[in-house]
Design a protein around this motif. Structure first.
Motif, PDB file in Angstrom:
ATOM      1  N   LEU A   1       0.828  -1.216   0.000  1.00 51.43           N
ATOM      2  CA  LEU A   1       0.000   0.000   0.000  1.00 51.43           C
ATOM      3  C   LEU A   1       0.861   1.264   0.000  1.00 51.43           C
ATOM      4  CD1 LEU A   1      -2.934   1.155   0.305  1.00 51.43           C
ATOM      5  CD2 LEU A   1      -2.438   1.336   2.739  1.00 51.43           C
ATOM      6  N   GLY A   2       2.020   1.195   0.656  1.00 46.62           N
ATOM      7  CA  GLY A   2       2.897   2.369   0.742  1.00 46.62           C
ATOM      8  C   GLY A   2       3.368   2.857  -0.614  1.00 46.62           C
ATOM      9  N   HIS A   3       3.286   1.991  -1.632  1.00 41.69           N
ATOM     10  CA  HIS A   3       3.850   2.370  -2.922  1.00 41.69           C
ATOM     11  C   HIS A   3       2.796   2.493  -4.018  1.00 41.69           C
ATOM     12  CE1 HIS A   3       7.611   2.232  -0.919  1.00 41.69           C
ATOM     13  NE2 HIS A   3       7.231   1.080  -0.404  1.00 41.69           N
ATOM     14  N   ILE A   4       1.535   2.707  -3.608  1.00 39.77           N
ATOM     15  CA  ILE A   4       0.553   3.096  -4.617  1.00 39.77           C
ATOM     16  C   ILE A   4       0.742   4.600  -4.842  1.00 39.77           C
ATOM     17  CG2 ILE A   4      -1.135   1.290  -4.012  1.00 39.77           C
ATOM     18  CD1 ILE A   4      -2.797   3.581  -2.730  1.00 39.77           C
TER      19      ILE A   4
ATOM     20  N   LYS B   1       9.721  12.228  -4.070  1.00 35.40           N
ATOM     21  CA  LYS B   1      10.520  11.022  -4.316  1.00 35.40           C
ATOM     22  C   LYS B   1      10.347  10.037  -3.157  1.00 35.40           C
ATOM     23  CE  LYS B   1      14.597  10.088  -6.860  1.00 35.40           C
ATOM     24  NZ  LYS B   1      15.292   8.985  -6.519  1.00 35.40           N
ATOM     25  N   CYS B   2      10.181   8.770  -3.503  1.00 31.62           N
ATOM     26  CA  CYS B   2      10.016   7.735  -2.483  1.00 31.62           C
ATOM     27  C   CYS B   2      11.323   6.953  -2.382  1.00 31.62           C
ATOM     28  CB  CYS B   2       8.868   6.825  -2.898  1.00 31.62           C
ATOM     29  SG  CYS B   2       8.551   5.491  -1.730  1.00 31.62           S
ATOM     30  N   GLN B   3      11.564   6.339  -1.219  1.00 30.34           N
ATOM     31  CA  GLN B   3      12.806   5.561  -1.063  1.00 30.34           C
ATOM     32  C   GLN B   3      12.840   4.333  -1.988  1.00 30.34           C
ATOM     33  OE1 GLN B   3      12.991   2.369   0.592  1.00 30.34           O
ATOM     34  NE2 GLN B   3      10.808   2.298   1.011  1.00 30.34           N
ATOM     35  N   CYS B   4      11.686   3.948  -2.551  1.00 29.23           N
ATOM     36  CA  CYS B   4      11.658   2.800  -3.465  1.00 29.23           C
ATOM     37  C   CYS B   4      12.169   3.176  -4.856  1.00 29.23           C
ATOM     38  CB  CYS B   4      10.246   2.222  -3.573  1.00 29.23           C
ATOM     39  SG  CYS B   4       9.127   3.215  -4.585  1.00 29.23           S
ATOM     40  N   GLY B   5      12.367   4.483  -5.090  1.00 30.77           N
ATOM     41  CA  GLY B   5      12.862   4.926  -6.389  1.00 30.77           C
ATOM     42  C   GLY B   5      11.786   5.568  -7.248  1.00 30.77           C
ATOM     43  N   LYS B   6      10.509   5.331  -6.879  1.00 33.64           N
ATOM     44  CA  LYS B   6       9.394   5.935  -7.629  1.00 33.64           C
ATOM     45  C   LYS B   6       9.114   7.336  -7.086  1.00 33.64           C
ATOM     46  CE  LYS B   6       5.694   3.500  -7.327  1.00 33.64           C
ATOM     47  NZ  LYS B   6       4.479   4.120  -7.803  1.00 33.64           N
ATOM     48  N   GLN B   7       8.174   8.004  -7.735  1.00 32.80           N
ATOM     49  CA  GLN B   7       7.743   9.313  -7.234  1.00 32.80           C
ATOM     50  C   GLN B   7       6.259   9.284  -6.904  1.00 32.80           C
ATOM     51  OE1 GLN B   7       9.705  11.544 -10.631  1.00 32.80           O
ATOM     52  NE2 GLN B   7       9.447  13.187  -9.124  1.00 32.80           N
ATOM     53  N   GLY B   8       5.885  10.018  -5.877  1.00 33.84           N
ATOM     54  CA  GLY B   8       4.466  10.214  -5.572  1.00 33.84           C
ATOM     55  C   GLY B   8       3.799   9.080  -4.830  1.00 33.84           C
ATOM     56  N   CYS B   9       4.601   8.146  -4.253  1.00 31.78           N
ATOM     57  CA  CYS B   9       4.020   7.026  -3.492  1.00 31.78           C
ATOM     58  C   CYS B   9       3.354   7.547  -2.211  1.00 31.78           C
ATOM     59  CB  CYS B   9       5.101   6.040  -3.077  1.00 31.78           C
ATOM     60  SG  CYS B   9       5.921   5.207  -4.425  1.00 31.78           S
ATOM     61  N   LEU B  10       2.381   6.780  -1.722  1.00 35.65           N
ATOM     62  CA  LEU B  10       1.712   7.139  -0.462  1.00 35.65           C
ATOM     63  C   LEU B  10       2.743   7.299   0.660  1.00 35.65           C
ATOM     64  CD1 LEU B  10      -0.888   7.555   1.184  1.00 35.65           C
ATOM     65  CD2 LEU B  10      -1.006   5.067   1.471  1.00 35.65           C
TER      66      LEU B  10
END
Ligand SMILES: [Zn+2]
Length: 323
Positions: A164-167, A175-184
């Motif tokens: 859920l954290g990465h929707i 920027k998210c620590q997973c490398g994507k942008q705009g994650c929850l």
């Protein structure tokens, strides 16, 4: 009869090994520092020794133990019992942990992602008992979640279900620590909340509460404490985070039609300035028919969720032997 379980909660800063009963009663616990950078063989050796000591103290033998359950942050191959990728244990990646531990301890070993383990823990011992469709969400430094559907943990095709954290809540956003942008997680986690306060202070926002803390030392916990003491900046930032979390949860409600959502973690205190805006966003965004039957509740297990989740991993894996 095997009435005992060993649960191992592998966290970022510590590893806790617990001895518990199949009813979820924790009777003993030992904590090791996890030393994320240490060689895995060294830590695994220490872990095995700790488990043996836990058993010896109670005069238990491997034949009294149903199994050893591990809850580990990161991507896990649960079938092979291998940590594929863990933010805390970089030197443990691709190590056949299940095989090593079960050979050394002479007990069955089961490994699960920590948020999934927590969901199973809630299902066996907590707010999810008797509930066949629910989502467990933990909001602390990051956001993790686990889905129970038809009474079973949903892992997905390659074990990554329930992230859920990465929707995406803001396309092209933070920027998210997973490398994507705009994650929850980049908007509603404790880390994101602390970052939002720091950004506001750098832009000149005034706050007596945060004046006392060095800017780069501000944590999500500080923001929670600030909000509880009525600091306006802290309240505003947490309200915005709560709104994003509500949007994320609404998407889950629309997608899965759960009977309940169980919230855990330090960020999600049941305090007005967080709980109300979260529910408001949830009501605004969720499909009313789906939300009407969904209960939103705090975890009953609280800080014990890591230990009990690890125990529950064994119970869930051995369920057939109880039926
Ligand atoms: Zn992400």
């Amino acid at each position: 009869m095997k009435r005992w379980i060993v649960g191992i909660d592998v966290g970022g800063t510590k590893i806790a090994a617990s001895l518990g009963t199949i009813r979820g009663l924790l009777v003993a616990k030992r904590v090791l520092s996890s030393r994320g950078g240490a060689q895995s063989t060294e830590v695994i050796g220490e872990l095995c020794e700790t488990v043996r000591r836990l058993l010896n103290e109670r005069k238990l033998k491997p034949q009294h133990i149903l199994g050893v359950g591990l809850a580990v942050a990161g991507a896990i191959d649960t079938e092979k019992g291998v940590i594929l990728k863990s933010p805390n244990l970089k030197r443990w990646e691709r190590i056949p942990l299940k095989k090593i531990l079960s050979r050394s301890l002479h007990m069955p070993v089961f490994i699960e992602n920590d948020a999934n383990a927590a969901a199973v823990g809630e299902h066996c011992f907590g707010s999810g008992r008797g509930v066949d469709h629910f989502l467990y969400v933990t909001v602390s430094t990051g956001i993790g979640s686990g889905i129970i559907a038809n009474g079973v943990l949903v892992r997905g095709t390659s074990g990554t279900a329930g992230e859920l954290g990465h929707i995406t809540v803001v396309p092209g956003g933070n920027k998210c620590q997973c490398g994507k942008q705009g994650c929850l997680e980049a908007y509603a986690s404790g880390t994101a909340i602390a970052s939002a306060v720091k950004r506001a202070l750098r832009k000149g926002a005034k706050s007596r509460y945060f004046n006392k803390i060095r800017l780069n030392r501000i944590t999500g916990k500080d923001v929670t404490l600030g909000a509880l003491r009525g600091d306006r900046l802290a309240v505003r930032v947490r309200e915005t985070a709560a709104d994003y979390l509500g949007i994320g949860l609404a998407n889950v409600v629309n997608l899965l039609n759960p009977r309940c959502i169980i919230l855990g973690g330090g960020v999600v205190e049941k305090v007005d300035h967080f709980w109300h805006p979260m529910l408001k966003a949830l009501k605004r965004e969720a499909w009313p028919m789906a939300l009407a039957r969904c209960r939103i509740t705090r975890s009953k297990l609280g800080s014990r969720v890591g230990d009990l989740g690890a125990l529950a991993v064994v119970l869930s894996a051995c369920r057939n032997s109880f039926e």
